[in-house]
Write an enzyme that holds these catalytic residues in place. Structure first.
Site, PDB file in Angstrom:
ATOM      1  N   ARG A  65       5.777 -13.315   9.190  1.00 54.64           N
ATOM      2  CA  ARG A  65       6.490 -12.033   9.157  1.00 54.64           C
ATOM      3  C   ARG A  65       7.838 -12.195   9.820  1.00 54.64           C
ATOM      4  O   ARG A  65       7.982 -12.989  10.747  1.00 54.64           O
ATOM      5  CB  ARG A  65       5.739 -10.989   9.975  1.00 54.64           C
ATOM      6  N   GLU A 110       0.864  -1.167   0.000  1.00 49.52           N
ATOM      7  CA  GLU A 110       0.000   0.000   0.000  1.00 49.52           C
ATOM      8  C   GLU A 110       0.913   1.233   0.000  1.00 49.52           C
ATOM      9  O   GLU A 110       1.845   1.304   0.803  1.00 49.52           O
ATOM     10  CB  GLU A 110      -0.863  -0.005   1.269  1.00 49.52           C
ATOM     11  N   LYS A 146       4.666   0.663   9.037  1.00 48.28           N
ATOM     12  CA  LYS A 146       4.698   1.977   8.410  1.00 48.28           C
ATOM     13  C   LYS A 146       4.066   3.027   9.305  1.00 48.28           C
ATOM     14  O   LYS A 146       4.554   4.142   9.403  1.00 48.28           O
ATOM     15  CB  LYS A 146       3.968   1.930   7.063  1.00 48.28           C
TER      16      LYS A 146
HETATM   17  P1  ATP Z   1       3.023  -2.049   7.505  1.00 50.66           P
HETATM   18  O1  ATP Z   1       2.420  -2.521   8.780  1.00 50.66           O
HETATM   19  O2  ATP Z   1       4.440  -1.665   7.613  1.00 50.66           O
HETATM   20  O3  ATP Z   1       2.188  -1.037   6.795  1.00 50.66           O
HETATM   21  P2  ATP Z   1       1.920  -3.860   5.766  1.00 50.66           P
HETATM   22  O4  ATP Z   1       1.913  -5.318   5.761  1.00 50.66           O
HETATM   23  O5  ATP Z   1       0.634  -3.189   6.106  1.00 50.66           O
HETATM   24  O6  ATP Z   1       3.090  -3.350   6.634  1.00 50.66           O
HETATM   25  P3  ATP Z   1       1.847  -3.532   2.987  1.00 50.66           P
HETATM   26  O7  ATP Z   1       2.229  -2.373   2.171  1.00 50.66           O
HETATM   27  O8  ATP Z   1       0.418  -3.906   3.034  1.00 50.66           O
HETATM   28  O9  ATP Z   1       2.399  -3.258   4.410  1.00 50.66           O
HETATM   29  O10 ATP Z   1       2.738  -4.807   2.677  1.00 50.66           O
HETATM   30  C1  ATP Z   1       3.101  -5.276   1.415  1.00 50.66           C
HETATM   31  C2  ATP Z   1       3.539  -6.694   1.560  1.00 50.66           C
HETATM   32  O11 ATP Z   1       4.678  -6.799   2.410  1.00 50.66           O
HETATM   33  C3  ATP Z   1       2.444  -7.529   2.182  1.00 50.66           C
HETATM   34  O12 ATP Z   1       2.297  -8.697   1.415  1.00 50.66           O
HETATM   35  C4  ATP Z   1       2.962  -7.810   3.571  1.00 50.66           C
HETATM   36  O13 ATP Z   1       2.473  -9.018   4.020  1.00 50.66           O
HETATM   37  C5  ATP Z   1       4.476  -7.801   3.372  1.00 50.66           C
HETATM   38  N1  ATP Z   1       5.149  -7.470   4.632  1.00 50.66           N
HETATM   39  C6  ATP Z   1       5.065  -6.328   5.354  1.00 50.66           C
HETATM   40  N2  ATP Z   1       5.794  -6.400   6.481  1.00 50.66           N
HETATM   41  C7  ATP Z   1       6.377  -7.625   6.482  1.00 50.66           C
HETATM   42  C8  ATP Z   1       7.258  -8.319   7.381  1.00 50.66           C
HETATM   43  N3  ATP Z   1       7.676  -7.755   8.514  1.00 50.66           N
HETATM   44  N4  ATP Z   1       7.684  -9.565   7.048  1.00 50.66           N
HETATM   45  C9  ATP Z   1       7.267 -10.124   5.911  1.00 50.66           C
HETATM   46  N5  ATP Z   1       6.439  -9.543   5.026  1.00 50.66           N
HETATM   47  C10 ATP Z   1       5.985  -8.314   5.297  1.00 50.66           C
HETATM   48 MG    MG Z   2      -0.953  -2.583   5.285  1.00 50.78          MG
END
Ligand code: ATP
Ligand code: MG
Length: 564
Positions: free
Chosen positions: A267, A33, A277
């Site tokens: 994760r 996102e 984020k």
């Molecule tokens: P954040 O909480 O930092 O916003 P998010 O998962 O909401 O992380 P997205 O932009 O939705 O962020 O993530 C894009 C991809 O990265 C998703 O498929 C998510 O599962 C993966 N991802 C994010 N953080 C991790 C992590 N710590 N380990 C493995 N994969 C991750």
């Molecule tokens: Mg997200």
């Protein structure tokens, strides 16, 4: 691309699907996102998705999952594109969920037509109450059996902007008693009067993640939709939506093949850092760090500015692997990945952080010589350079001890050490300033000991680094430590309470060998015995040199200097 993807459970699933003809090829996507900058956790997902596609000769899309207009921006989108490319990956298609808004809307209408979605006016609190709990089933909303025609009318009017935010939502009509709470008539659309960074003001209803994601996957012909564990319960909804709309996975992908399959993996979070984020935004906007690319952050732009190479991050991701459980990774795993890369590839140079002047009293004034030294101890292809030497040099203050303790083999009154690649010198006098601090050493050199020679076989145990005072270049050197004192700051109510006040140490006294003035700003190098460094991409110039320490030579808790 560097290391092959290790054999993990997802790779096995995909290989089987290819071997038994379920799919003709693998098609993955990385779906961030655009609501912040990417961090190390994302790198894991990027390496997994792009790595799998590359290894198995498949495809991988970069898709912006951009359905929350308030939080998203073109700045974030651009930075994400740059970071994925910087990591060394190239997408097959650049996609945006917002490009599917029309199609998503049509699929929502289809669900309404089939009696599988309805417009509801419960407010947030009622919605929670009706949803039930893990142990109690939910209750049907009074609107659940609203006639189809009325639902269609209301949904169209939602789109036309006739209602306030929060007044109505569109819900899937599944099962309010499902043991899986996600399946209790989840919301598919909500009203938001917000400007979208791409779609502008065309829409005032926006689809939810669960509705958008599976449809986007299917439209792009994705075969395996890899996501993190928190989406486990959403998988049933993912499948339900695709089963109940008329969609064939023909858009770009294979014909007449099964719908995409969601597979969850754990994760990975690095100790002593934040990987969310939302929390990173707070650190940046409240000024706890200097922007998204602060070298103390494990954002990809921060790591880049700190001097991490894309290869080191890919190797780190390969090292931590892909498993079905969330994991916490020690910082040393990341540091070892960059150390290994720089150990093999970084040029060696001399620099002194905390200089102590040494005058070699038996060396003629205004005379200089140069030593030819290797740029890398093992890699001959990195060539050699000349380093100047004269009567005055700087050594690291830590390399001198007035009253040496046991096991200290470096310089002390009356003691002989070798200045690396040069002569053996012996300290015969110590000069102090008015406060009694050592301000200069007077030494003699032995001309017989040039270039590592000791003609009489006498033992010189200590070897120290140095720079010629007449040629030294001043520099600011930034030394970084962990940003947090707590291994899991994200778990604290107030993670700012765990900020490490000493995470940045600025050393303005550094003296570097002159060859660094001609170095490429992108260069990374080892200051011998001090650590691995790069030039700061923002503040460095040839007039004002600014270096970042990427990583120390050994343990990151060790002090900047010296051990031996
Ligand atoms: P954040 O909480 O930092 O916003 P998010 O998962 O909401 O992380 P997205 O932009 O939705 O962020 O993530 C894009 C991809 O990265 C998703 O498929 C998510 O599962 C993966 N991802 C994010 N953080 C991790 C992590 N710590 N380990 C493995 N994969 C991750
Ligand atoms: Mg997200």
């Amino acid at each position: 691309m560097s290391k092959a993807t290790p054999n993990h459970f997802i790779r096995s699933i995909v290989s089987n699907d290819l071997a038994n003809g379920k799919h003709d090829y693998v098609y993955t996507r990385f779906p961030p996102e655009p609501n912040g900058y990417l961090h190390l956790g994302h790198a894991k997902s990027i390496c997994l998705n792009f790595g799998l596609a590359a290894d198995l000769e498949g495809r991988c899309n970069l898709r912006f999952d951009d359905t929350n207009p308030e939080k998203e921006s073109a700045e974030y989108m651009d930075s994400i594109r740059h970071s994925v490319a910087w990591l060394g990956f190239d997408w097959d298609e650049l996609c945006y969920a917002s490009d599917y808004f029309d199609e998503l809307y049509k699929f929502a209408i289809e669900l309404i037509h089939k009696g599988l979605a309805y417009v509801d006016d419960l407010d947030a609190e009622q919605m929670r109450e009706y949803r039930g709990t893990l142990t109690e089933p939910g209750k049907d909303s009074p609107n659940r059996n609203r006639p189809i025609e009325q639902n269609l009318d209301l949904f169209e009017r939602m789109r036309a902007g006739e209602f306030e935010e929060g007044e109505l939502v569109l819900r899937a009509r599944i099962d309010m008693a499902s043991p899986n709470i996600t399946m209790r008539d989840p919301i598919l659309y909500r009203i938001r009067y917000a400007h979208h960074y791409r779609a502008g003001d065309e829409w005032c209803i926006y689809p939810m993640y669960d509705f958008t994601h599976c449809i986007s996957d299917a439209l792009e012909g994705i075969t395996h939709s890899l996501c993190t564990l928190e989406f486990q319960d959403n998988r049933a909804l993912y499948d339900w939506i695709l089963e109940n709309i008329t969609i064939s996975k023909n858009h770009i992908g294979e014909k007449n093949k099964p719908m995409p399959r969601q597979i969850e993996f754990g994760r990975s979070n690095l100790e002593y850092t934040l990987a969310s984020k939302r929390k990173l935004i707070q650190l940046v906007s409240d000024g706890h760090v200097n922007g998204w690319d602060d070298p103390r952050l494990t954002t990809l732009v921060g790591l880049k500015r700190r001097g991490y190479t894309p290869a080191s991050i890919r190797n780190f991701c390969a090292e931590i692997g892909v498993t079905k459980k969330d994991s916490v990774i020690e910082i040393s795993v990341l540091e070892n990945a960059i150390r290994q890369d720089l150990e093999a590839n970084a040029k060696r140079v001399f620099g002194v952080l905390d200089p102590l002047k040494v005058t070699i009293t038996n060396y003629p004034e205004n005379e200089f010589e140069t030593f030819t030294v290797k740029n890398h101890p093992k890699d001959q292809t990195m060539g050699t350079r000349e380093i100047p030497f004269g009567r005055e040099i700087y050594i690291e203050r830590e390399d001198f001890m007035r009253d040496p303790v046991e096991d200290f083999y470096r310089l002390a009154p009356g003691r002989e050490v070798r200045i690396r690649y040069g002569y053996a010198i012996t300290c015969h006098d110590v000069i102090e300033d008015a406060n009694g601090n050592v301000s200069e050493l007077l030494c003699t050199y032995d001309p017989q000991t040039a270039k590592g020679k000791t003609p009489d076989g006498r033992k010189i145990r200590g070897i120290i680094h140095w720079v010629s005072a007449a040629h030294a270049v001043d520099a600011e050197v930034r030394l970084y430590d962990r940003l947090f004192n707590h291994p899991n700051p994200g778990a604290l109510d107030d993670f700012t309470s765990a900020l490490n006040p000493d995470s940045l140490q600025v050393c303005k006294t550094a003296k570097l060998e002159p060859s660094l003035q001609e170095a490429d700003p992108e260069d990374r190098f080892q200051l011998e015995r001090v650590g691995y460094f790069c030039f700061d991409s923002v503040d460095h110039s040839t007039e004002t040199m600014v270096l970042n320490r990427t990583v120390s030579l050994r343990d990151s808790w060790a002090k900047p200097g010296i051990k031996k």
